[in-house]
Scaffold this active site. Sequence first.
Site, mmCIF file in Angstrom:
data_model
loop_
_atom_site.group_PDB
_atom_site.id
_atom_site.type_symbol
_atom_site.label_atom_id
_atom_site.label_comp_id
_atom_site.label_asym_id
_atom_site.label_seq_id
_atom_site.Cartn_x
_atom_site.Cartn_y
_atom_site.Cartn_z
ATOM 1 N N SER A 123 0.832 -1.204 0.000
ATOM 2 C CA SER A 123 0.000 0.000 0.000
ATOM 3 C C SER A 123 0.862 1.248 0.000
ATOM 4 O O SER A 123 1.977 1.254 0.549
ATOM 5 C CB SER A 123 -0.859 -0.034 1.262
ATOM 6 O OG SER A 123 -1.471 1.204 1.476
ATOM 7 N N TYR A 147 -2.030 -0.853 10.839
ATOM 8 C CA TYR A 147 -2.269 -1.425 9.510
ATOM 9 C C TYR A 147 -1.066 -1.172 8.605
ATOM 10 O O TYR A 147 -0.561 -2.095 7.953
ATOM 11 C CB TYR A 147 -3.547 -0.826 8.880
ATOM 12 C CG TYR A 147 -3.651 -1.131 7.402
ATOM 13 C CD1 TYR A 147 -3.979 -2.403 6.960
ATOM 14 C CD2 TYR A 147 -3.378 -0.152 6.438
ATOM 15 C CE1 TYR A 147 -4.034 -2.704 5.602
ATOM 16 C CE2 TYR A 147 -3.437 -0.432 5.082
ATOM 17 C CZ TYR A 147 -3.763 -1.711 4.669
ATOM 18 O OH TYR A 147 -3.803 -1.993 3.327
ATOM 19 N N LYS A 151 1.873 -3.816 6.635
ATOM 20 C CA LYS A 151 2.296 -3.854 5.228
ATOM 21 C C LYS A 151 3.808 -3.674 5.139
ATOM 22 O O LYS A 151 4.508 -4.386 4.412
ATOM 23 C CB LYS A 151 1.583 -2.743 4.434
ATOM 24 C CG LYS A 151 0.088 -2.964 4.297
ATOM 25 C CD LYS A 151 -0.209 -4.217 3.483
ATOM 26 C CE LYS A 151 -1.649 -4.647 3.535
ATOM 27 N NZ LYS A 151 -1.922 -5.916 2.892
HETATM 28 P P1 NAD Z 1 -11.080 -6.956 1.085
HETATM 29 O O1 NAD Z 1 -11.312 -6.934 2.562
HETATM 30 O O2 NAD Z 1 -12.239 -6.722 0.199
HETATM 31 O O3 NAD Z 1 -10.393 -8.345 0.680
HETATM 32 C C1 NAD Z 1 -9.581 -9.070 1.544
HETATM 33 C C2 NAD Z 1 -10.097 -10.503 1.564
HETATM 34 O O4 NAD Z 1 -9.273 -11.294 2.412
HETATM 35 C C3 NAD Z 1 -11.531 -10.622 2.109
HETATM 36 O O5 NAD Z 1 -12.279 -11.399 1.205
HETATM 37 C C4 NAD Z 1 -11.368 -11.338 3.449
HETATM 38 O O6 NAD Z 1 -12.476 -12.161 3.740
HETATM 39 C C5 NAD Z 1 -10.100 -12.122 3.225
HETATM 40 N N1 NAD Z 1 -9.302 -12.425 4.422
HETATM 41 C C6 NAD Z 1 -8.903 -11.581 5.405
HETATM 42 N N2 NAD Z 1 -8.112 -12.228 6.281
HETATM 43 C C7 NAD Z 1 -8.018 -13.509 5.842
HETATM 44 C C8 NAD Z 1 -7.319 -14.655 6.301
HETATM 45 N N3 NAD Z 1 -6.553 -14.633 7.398
HETATM 46 N N4 NAD Z 1 -7.446 -15.804 5.600
HETATM 47 C C9 NAD Z 1 -8.214 -15.859 4.486
HETATM 48 N N5 NAD Z 1 -8.875 -14.803 3.996
HETATM 49 C C10 NAD Z 1 -8.772 -13.642 4.667
HETATM 50 O O7 NAD Z 1 -9.908 -5.910 0.787
HETATM 51 P P2 NAD Z 1 -9.386 -5.354 -0.616
HETATM 52 O O8 NAD Z 1 -9.744 -3.917 -0.673
HETATM 53 O O9 NAD Z 1 -9.728 -6.254 -1.713
HETATM 54 O O10 NAD Z 1 -7.826 -5.415 -0.340
HETATM 55 C C11 NAD Z 1 -7.031 -6.521 -0.732
HETATM 56 C C12 NAD Z 1 -5.618 -6.303 -0.232
HETATM 57 O O11 NAD Z 1 -5.115 -5.080 -0.757
HETATM 58 C C13 NAD Z 1 -5.518 -6.185 1.291
HETATM 59 O O12 NAD Z 1 -4.337 -6.849 1.706
HETATM 60 C C14 NAD Z 1 -5.409 -4.703 1.528
HETATM 61 O O13 NAD Z 1 -4.704 -4.406 2.713
HETATM 62 C C15 NAD Z 1 -4.624 -4.257 0.290
HETATM 63 N N6 NAD Z 1 -4.843 -2.851 -0.069
HETATM 64 C C16 NAD Z 1 -6.127 -2.393 -0.225
HETATM 65 C C17 NAD Z 1 -6.335 -1.058 -0.552
HETATM 66 C C18 NAD Z 1 -7.733 -0.507 -0.663
HETATM 67 O O14 NAD Z 1 -7.904 0.714 -0.547
HETATM 68 N N7 NAD Z 1 -8.744 -1.311 -0.911
HETATM 69 C C19 NAD Z 1 -5.235 -0.199 -0.736
HETATM 70 C C20 NAD Z 1 -3.959 -0.716 -0.593
HETATM 71 C C21 NAD Z 1 -3.762 -2.046 -0.250
HETATM 72 C C1 WQD Z 2 -9.583 9.753 0.617
HETATM 73 C C2 WQD Z 2 -9.807 11.245 0.837
HETATM 74 C C3 WQD Z 2 -10.184 11.819 3.142
HETATM 75 C C4 WQD Z 2 -14.036 9.752 3.510
HETATM 76 C C5 WQD Z 2 -6.966 4.765 2.796
HETATM 77 C C6 WQD Z 2 -5.899 4.093 3.601
HETATM 78 C C7 WQD Z 2 -4.796 3.628 2.708
HETATM 79 C C8 WQD Z 2 -5.324 2.769 1.565
HETATM 80 C C9 WQD Z 2 -6.464 3.429 0.867
HETATM 81 C C10 WQD Z 2 -5.197 0.479 2.212
HETATM 82 C C11 WQD Z 2 -9.079 11.797 2.080
HETATM 83 C C12 WQD Z 2 -11.408 12.130 2.310
HETATM 84 C C13 WQD Z 2 -12.853 10.262 3.028
HETATM 85 C C14 WQD Z 2 -15.085 10.657 3.829
HETATM 86 C C15 WQD Z 2 -13.690 12.496 3.156
HETATM 87 N N1 WQD Z 2 -5.850 1.528 2.046
HETATM 88 N N2 WQD Z 2 -12.669 11.612 2.857
HETATM 89 N N3 WQD Z 2 -14.859 11.995 3.630
HETATM 90 O O1 WQD Z 2 -7.258 7.810 3.561
HETATM 91 O O2 WQD Z 2 -6.320 8.147 1.227
HETATM 92 O O3 WQD Z 2 -6.402 5.901 2.147
HETATM 93 O O4 WQD Z 2 -7.446 3.860 1.801
HETATM 94 O O5 WQD Z 2 -4.004 0.289 2.096
HETATM 95 O O6 WQD Z 2 -3.899 2.935 3.500
HETATM 96 O O7 WQD Z 2 -5.404 5.027 4.558
HETATM 97 O O8 WQD Z 2 -8.512 6.955 1.505
HETATM 98 O O9 WQD Z 2 -10.826 6.950 0.749
HETATM 99 O O10 WQD Z 2 -10.369 7.063 3.222
HETATM 100 O O11 WQD Z 2 -9.883 9.046 1.827
HETATM 101 O O12 WQD Z 2 -13.532 13.719 3.005
HETATM 102 O O13 WQD Z 2 -16.165 10.277 4.289
HETATM 103 O O14 WQD Z 2 -11.207 11.464 1.088
HETATM 104 O O15 WQD Z 2 -9.991 12.824 4.112
HETATM 105 O O16 WQD Z 2 -8.669 13.091 1.767
HETATM 106 P P1 WQD Z 2 -7.090 7.308 2.186
HETATM 107 P P2 WQD Z 2 -9.978 7.424 1.843
#
Ligand code: NAD
Ligand code: WQD
Length: 336
Positions: A123, A147, A151
């Site tokens: 991330s 969190y 990562k």
């Molecule tokens: P998500 O929660 O939709 O998907 C994660 C999946 O993993 C879920 O289906 C959950 O049931 C499963 N899971 C969790 N722990 C588990 C375990 N111990 N064993 C088996 N299954 C398990 O999340 P997502 O948004 O699809 O994110 C996927 C990956 O990408 C995550 O690792 C997340 O941290 C990373 N990521 C997400 C974002 C984002 O904004 N969505 C941004 C950066 C990184």
């Molecule tokens: C985006 C912008 C908020 C909600 C997070 C995690 C990051 C990654 C992605 C996993 C910001 C603003 C949001 C609302 C708002 N996840 N906002 N009102 O914070 O950039 O990233 O998700 O790895 O680790 O921190 O994403 O979508 O929460 O926010 O004004 O109700 O929207 O302040 O500027 P963020 P976000």
Amino acid sequence: MILVTGGAGYIGSHTCIELLAAGYEIAVLDDYSNSRPEAVKRVQEIAGKTFPVYEGDVRDEALLDKIFKAHDISCIIHFAGLKAVGESVSIPVEYYDNNLNSSLALCKAMKKHNTTRLIFSSSATVYKDGNPMPLDEESDTGCTNPYGWTKYMSEQIFTDAAKANEGWTIALLRYFNPIGAHASGKIGEDPKGIPNNLMPFITQTAIGKIDKLQVFGDDYDTPDGTGVRDYIHVVDLAKGHVAAVAFCEAQSGVHAINLGTGNGTSVLEMVQAFEKVTGVSVPRQIVARRPGDIATCYASCAKAERLLGWKAEKTLEDMVKDSWFWQNSNPNGYEE
Ligand code: NAD
Ligand code: WQD
């Protein structure tokens, strides 16, 4: 065969579709702690293909053994994990347990079963606040919440394991802000309970589930005062994983790679784009900044283009259109 952990989740489900479309065989492992079996069912419908699905925890080493014995796993894409920043501050031990022990269990399974390739969902949160923009892979790292540390530490675990095991290839994909949904409207982000991220808040406000979007601060040092992020369409992100699978087949070593668009969009620009594309208004109010938020975050994606031959193609309009289509077609997500 590619083992997709967390394949029922938001990014995992979209990636399964792109992997199947590219001709890869896959197996999914998910404990459905943040997803539903229905998502996998819909992936199979869209792809017109079935694949083995294991319900269970990545930390369950006996289950991993069973999966690796049943299939010739050449590559793992590791999406499974807990991902809510705020929750990670309240229950840090659960976050470290889930996210780090799954990384460790996969390293052990790789060694035991001679699997040499792994793609990890990292991330942009691993980058320290205060770096100049855009963030490239050499930008300073460091985190502000559990969190983020999971990562950061998983990246370190995979890096050290790859150094100790000749022939391993690890891609650490650092995602920026994934939004959007599959164009079919059949799969998308289905947050359980109150959403954490901006786009689900916008769509749930637009559909009337939430009264008003709260805009967290309009006094940031950005052009309109609201936070700027690099939003990327989840289908582009999914295609980045397909490119990473091919890359890992041809390379060795550990590679950290940003997956974003390189463009910054503010909260108000996102709301305006949403209203323009959908014709639906989003009631909003400016409230205090959310603790822990930064003003601006966007990627340099030059390394992804150079190493993976991949570049995000979808526009902001595509992202809002597809997010809205998904929300509108499934007002209660996967829940009937
Ligand atoms: P998500 O929660 O939709 O998907 C994660 C999946 O993993 C879920 O289906 C959950 O049931 C499963 N899971 C969790 N722990 C588990 C375990 N111990 N064993 C088996 N299954 C398990 O999340 P997502 O948004 O699809 O994110 C996927 C990956 O990408 C995550 O690792 C997340 O941290 C990373 N990521 C997400 C974002 C984002 O904004 N969505 C941004 C950066 C990184
Ligand atoms: C985006 C912008 C908020 C909600 C997070 C995690 C990051 C990654 C992605 C996993 C910001 C603003 C949001 C609302 C708002 N996840 N906002 N009102 O914070 O950039 O990233 O998700 O790895 O680790 O921190 O994403 O979508 O929460 O926010 O004004 O109700 O929207 O302040 O500027 P963020 P976000």
